[in-house]
Design a protein around this motif. Structure first.
Motif, PDB file in Angstrom:
ATOM      1  N   ASP A  92       0.827  -1.206   0.000  1.00 22.03           N
ATOM      2  CA  ASP A  92       0.000   0.000   0.000  1.00 22.03           C
ATOM      3  C   ASP A  92       0.859   1.254   0.000  1.00 22.03           C
ATOM      4  OD1 ASP A  92      -2.883  -1.201   0.703  1.00 22.03           O
ATOM      5  OD2 ASP A  92      -1.345  -2.263   1.865  1.00 22.03           O
ATOM      6  N   VAL A  93       2.082   1.110   0.481  1.00 26.04           N
ATOM      7  CA  VAL A  93       3.028   2.223   0.543  1.00 26.04           C
ATOM      8  C   VAL A  93       4.358   1.741  -0.016  1.00 26.04           C
ATOM      9  CG1 VAL A  93       4.175   3.919   2.028  1.00 26.04           C
ATOM     10  CG2 VAL A  93       1.891   3.072   2.644  1.00 26.04           C
ATOM     11  N   LEU A  94       4.882   2.459  -1.014  1.00 26.34           N
ATOM     12  CA  LEU A  94       6.213   2.173  -1.539  1.00 26.34           C
ATOM     13  C   LEU A  94       7.194   3.117  -0.858  1.00 26.34           C
ATOM     14  CD1 LEU A  94       5.634   1.703  -5.383  1.00 26.34           C
ATOM     15  CD2 LEU A  94       5.273   0.104  -3.501  1.00 26.34           C
ATOM     16  N   GLN A  95       8.195   2.552  -0.232  1.00 24.96           N
ATOM     17  CA  GLN A  95       9.160   3.347   0.523  1.00 24.96           C
ATOM     18  C   GLN A  95      10.434   3.546  -0.283  1.00 24.96           C
ATOM     19  OE1 GLN A  95       9.522   3.250   4.925  1.00 24.96           O
ATOM     20  NE2 GLN A  95      11.391   2.118   4.498  1.00 24.96           N
ATOM     21  N   ILE A  96      10.871   4.791  -0.355  1.00 25.91           N
ATOM     22  CA  ILE A  96      12.111   5.152  -1.041  1.00 25.91           C
ATOM     23  C   ILE A  96      13.218   5.233  -0.002  1.00 25.91           C
ATOM     24  CG2 ILE A  96      13.262   6.784  -2.565  1.00 25.91           C
ATOM     25  CD1 ILE A  96      10.787   5.466  -3.802  1.00 25.91           C
ATOM     26  N   PRO A  97      14.219   4.354  -0.066  1.00 26.73           N
ATOM     27  CA  PRO A  97      15.309   4.407   0.924  1.00 26.73           C
ATOM     28  C   PRO A  97      16.023   5.750   0.916  1.00 26.73           C
ATOM     29  CG  PRO A  97      15.361   2.344  -0.326  1.00 26.73           C
ATOM     30  CD  PRO A  97      14.372   3.230  -1.010  1.00 26.73           C
ATOM     31  N   ALA A  98      16.578   6.103   2.067  1.00 25.13           N
ATOM     32  CA  ALA A  98      17.202   7.418   2.222  1.00 25.13           C
ATOM     33  C   ALA A  98      18.313   7.656   1.205  1.00 25.13           C
ATOM     34  CB  ALA A  98      17.737   7.572   3.646  1.00 25.13           C
ATOM     35  N   PHE A  99      19.133   6.647   0.951  1.00 30.76           N
ATOM     36  CA  PHE A  99      20.231   6.823   0.001  1.00 30.76           C
ATOM     37  C   PHE A  99      19.737   7.098  -1.414  1.00 30.76           C
ATOM     38  CE2 PHE A  99      22.900   4.143   3.008  1.00 30.76           C
ATOM     39  CZ  PHE A  99      23.710   5.209   3.398  1.00 30.76           C
ATOM     40  N   LEU A 100      18.465   6.803  -1.692  1.00 27.54           N
ATOM     41  CA  LEU A 100      17.924   6.932  -3.047  1.00 27.54           C
ATOM     42  C   LEU A 100      16.902   8.053  -3.170  1.00 27.54           C
ATOM     43  CD1 LEU A 100      17.436   3.118  -3.804  1.00 27.54           C
ATOM     44  CD2 LEU A 100      19.390   4.572  -4.377  1.00 27.54           C
ATOM     45  N   SER A 101      16.852   8.932  -2.191  1.00 27.62           N
ATOM     46  CA  SER A 101      15.781   9.927  -2.130  1.00 27.62           C
ATOM     47  C   SER A 101      15.882  11.029  -3.173  1.00 27.62           C
ATOM     48  CB  SER A 101      15.721  10.548  -0.727  1.00 27.62           C
ATOM     49  OG  SER A 101      16.991  11.028  -0.334  1.00 27.62           O
ATOM     50  N   ARG A 102      16.958  11.044  -3.958  1.00 26.21           N
ATOM     51  CA  ARG A 102      17.056  12.001  -5.063  1.00 26.21           C
ATOM     52  C   ARG A 102      16.987  11.315  -6.429  1.00 26.21           C
ATOM     53  NH1 ARG A 102      21.585  16.590  -4.121  1.00 26.21           N
ATOM     54  NH2 ARG A 102      20.895  16.950  -6.262  1.00 26.21           N
ATOM     55  N   GLN A 103      16.751  10.005  -6.444  1.00 22.72           N
ATOM     56  CA  GLN A 103      16.750   9.258  -7.700  1.00 22.72           C
ATOM     57  C   GLN A 103      15.448   9.500  -8.458  1.00 22.72           C
ATOM     58  OE1 GLN A 103      20.149   8.657  -7.599  1.00 22.72           O
ATOM     59  NE2 GLN A 103      19.592   6.806  -8.735  1.00 22.72           N
ATOM     60  N   THR A 104      15.506  10.357  -9.457  1.00 22.88           N
ATOM     61  CA  THR A 104      14.310  10.804 -10.158  1.00 22.88           C
ATOM     62  C   THR A 104      13.507   9.648 -10.737  1.00 22.88           C
ATOM     63  OG1 THR A 104      15.399  12.892 -10.711  1.00 22.88           O
ATOM     64  CG2 THR A 104      13.446  12.301 -11.996  1.00 22.88           C
ATOM     65  N   ASP A 105      14.159   8.735 -11.464  1.00 19.12           N
ATOM     66  CA  ASP A 105      13.432   7.640 -12.108  1.00 19.12           C
ATOM     67  C   ASP A 105      12.724   6.761 -11.087  1.00 19.12           C
ATOM     68  OD1 ASP A 105      14.303   8.576 -14.524  1.00 19.12           O
ATOM     69  OD2 ASP A 105      15.855   7.062 -14.800  1.00 19.12           O
ATOM     70  N   LEU A 106      13.382   6.496  -9.966  1.00 19.44           N
ATOM     71  CA  LEU A 106      12.775   5.659  -8.931  1.00 19.44           C
ATOM     72  C   LEU A 106      11.586   6.356  -8.290  1.00 19.44           C
ATOM     73  CD1 LEU A 106      12.801   3.093  -7.203  1.00 19.44           C
ATOM     74  CD2 LEU A 106      14.441   4.234  -5.680  1.00 19.44           C
ATOM     75  N   LEU A 107      11.751   7.619  -7.932  1.00 17.49           N
ATOM     76  CA  LEU A 107      10.655   8.376  -7.335  1.00 17.49           C
ATOM     77  C   LEU A 107       9.450   8.407  -8.257  1.00 17.49           C
ATOM     78  CD1 LEU A 107      12.734  11.359  -5.922  1.00 17.49           C
ATOM     79  CD2 LEU A 107      11.318   9.854  -4.525  1.00 17.49           C
ATOM     80  N   GLN A 108       9.685   8.638  -9.519  1.00 18.94           N
ATOM     81  CA  GLN A 108       8.558   8.780 -10.439  1.00 18.94           C
ATOM     82  C   GLN A 108       7.920   7.435 -10.772  1.00 18.94           C
ATOM     83  OE1 GLN A 108       9.872  11.368 -13.685  1.00 18.94           O
ATOM     84  NE2 GLN A 108       9.318  13.124 -12.421  1.00 18.94           N
ATOM     85  N   ALA A 109       8.719   6.378 -10.832  1.00 15.87           N
ATOM     86  CA  ALA A 109       8.134   5.050 -11.049  1.00 15.87           C
ATOM     87  C   ALA A 109       7.238   4.669  -9.879  1.00 15.87           C
ATOM     88  CB  ALA A 109       9.238   4.020 -11.238  1.00 15.87           C
ATOM     89  N   ALA A 110       7.668   4.991  -8.665  1.00 18.41           N
ATOM     90  CA  ALA A 110       6.837   4.712  -7.488  1.00 18.41           C
ATOM     91  C   ALA A 110       5.556   5.540  -7.518  1.00 18.41           C
ATOM     92  CB  ALA A 110       7.627   4.999  -6.214  1.00 18.41           C
ATOM     93  N   ALA A 111       5.681   6.809  -7.870  1.00 23.18           N
ATOM     94  CA  ALA A 111       4.518   7.699  -7.892  1.00 23.18           C
ATOM     95  C   ALA A 111       3.497   7.279  -8.940  1.00 23.18           C
ATOM     96  CB  ALA A 111       4.968   9.128  -8.138  1.00 23.18           C
TER      97      ALA A 111
END
Length: 267
Positions: A92-111
């Motif tokens: 229900d919640v996708l968590q972005i690890p702290a080391f990856l909190s600026r990774q644009t592709d990962l953030l947007q894929a999760a969103a």
């Protein structure tokens, strides 16, 4: 106050189920909303020889069993963009690890999945840097409107301490105030905040005795959620052994947390 809690890494099905059952029972008695969290892969271990977990396929199967058996919403980490869609089928919640909190592709894929995205503030980031992470998510969320203010209840921001020299973290409680300005629910990660990164010859150390003092401080400042890694036998956990709290202690910890949260809201 809601709670994100569970063992750092999925080490086996029975341990996860037992932990979920105990957490659910305690949270029901205390009237706390529980999100069960555990990771199928610890992809950013200090050493390549450290155990990483059961993997995505087995991990998602176990988390799906938790969800079906207990009816609990699930939180788990994603480390690469391709993981987001299959993980969102369970979590229900996708968590972005702290080391990856600026990774644009990962953030947007999760969103793009439409699930809640919990972004853990990088140890190297200032609280105001999180505005960029929020915007990256909002641009692609199914209901996103980039013309609206940066306010979105489907993006959570988690404070977990900042690098303070080598092998140490410090929590700046003003970070909780600053990040609240962006209108997102704010979570305090009380267990990762007491880590001592790479302090034990290639293994991350920690000091679980400091979990409750920092937890009380954050609740006094005001947060929407609390994050706790909880393990039946933390000293023998495959990851974060030094900072996870003992499952046997969770009732007293949460009783205290609820009292501080209620006091903060009453003032």
């Amino acid at each position: 106050m809601f709670l994100i809690a569970g063992p750092c890494a999925i080490e086996g099905e029975q341990m996860v189920l037992d932990t979920a059952a105990e957490l659910q029972q305690v949270c029901r008695e205390l009237g706390i909303t529980l999100y069960f969290k555990s990771s199928f892969d610890k992809a950013n271990r200090t050493s390549s020889s450290s155990q990483r977990g059961v993997g995505m396929t087995e991990g998602l199967r176990i988390l799906a069993e938790v969800k079906q058996r207990f009816g609990l919403p699930i939180v788990t980490d994603v480390h690469e963009s391709y993981q987001c869609a299959p993980v969102a089928e369970v979590a229900d919640v996708l968590q972005i690890p702290a080391f990856l909190s600026r990774q644009t592709d990962l953030l947007q894929a999760a969103a793009r999945t439409g699930r809640i995205v919990n972004i853990k503030k990088g140890q190297f980031m200032a609280p105001w840097d999180m505005r960029g992470a929020i915007q990256k998510c909002r641009e692609v969320m199914p209901t996103a409107d980039s013309q609206q203010p940066l306010t979105n209840s489907r993006i959570w921001l988690t404070e977990r301490g900042s690098s303070f020299g080598y092998g140490n973290l410090v929590v700046d409680m003003t970070s909780l105030v600053r990040m609240r300005e962006y209108g997102c629910p704010i979570v305090f990660d009380a267990t990762h905040s007491v880590q001592q990164p790479s302090s034990q010859q290639g293994i991350t150390g920690g000091n679980r005795e400091l979990v409750q003092p920092l937890m009380r401080a954050a609740l006094a400042v005001g947060v929407d959620g609390l994050f706790l890694e909880v393990h039946p036998d933390p000293d023998h956990a495959i990851s974060d052994a030094a900072n996870q709290v003992r499952l046997n202690d969770i009732r007293s910890i949460l009783t205290q947390a609820k009292a501080f949260d209620e006091l903060a809201h009453a003032i």
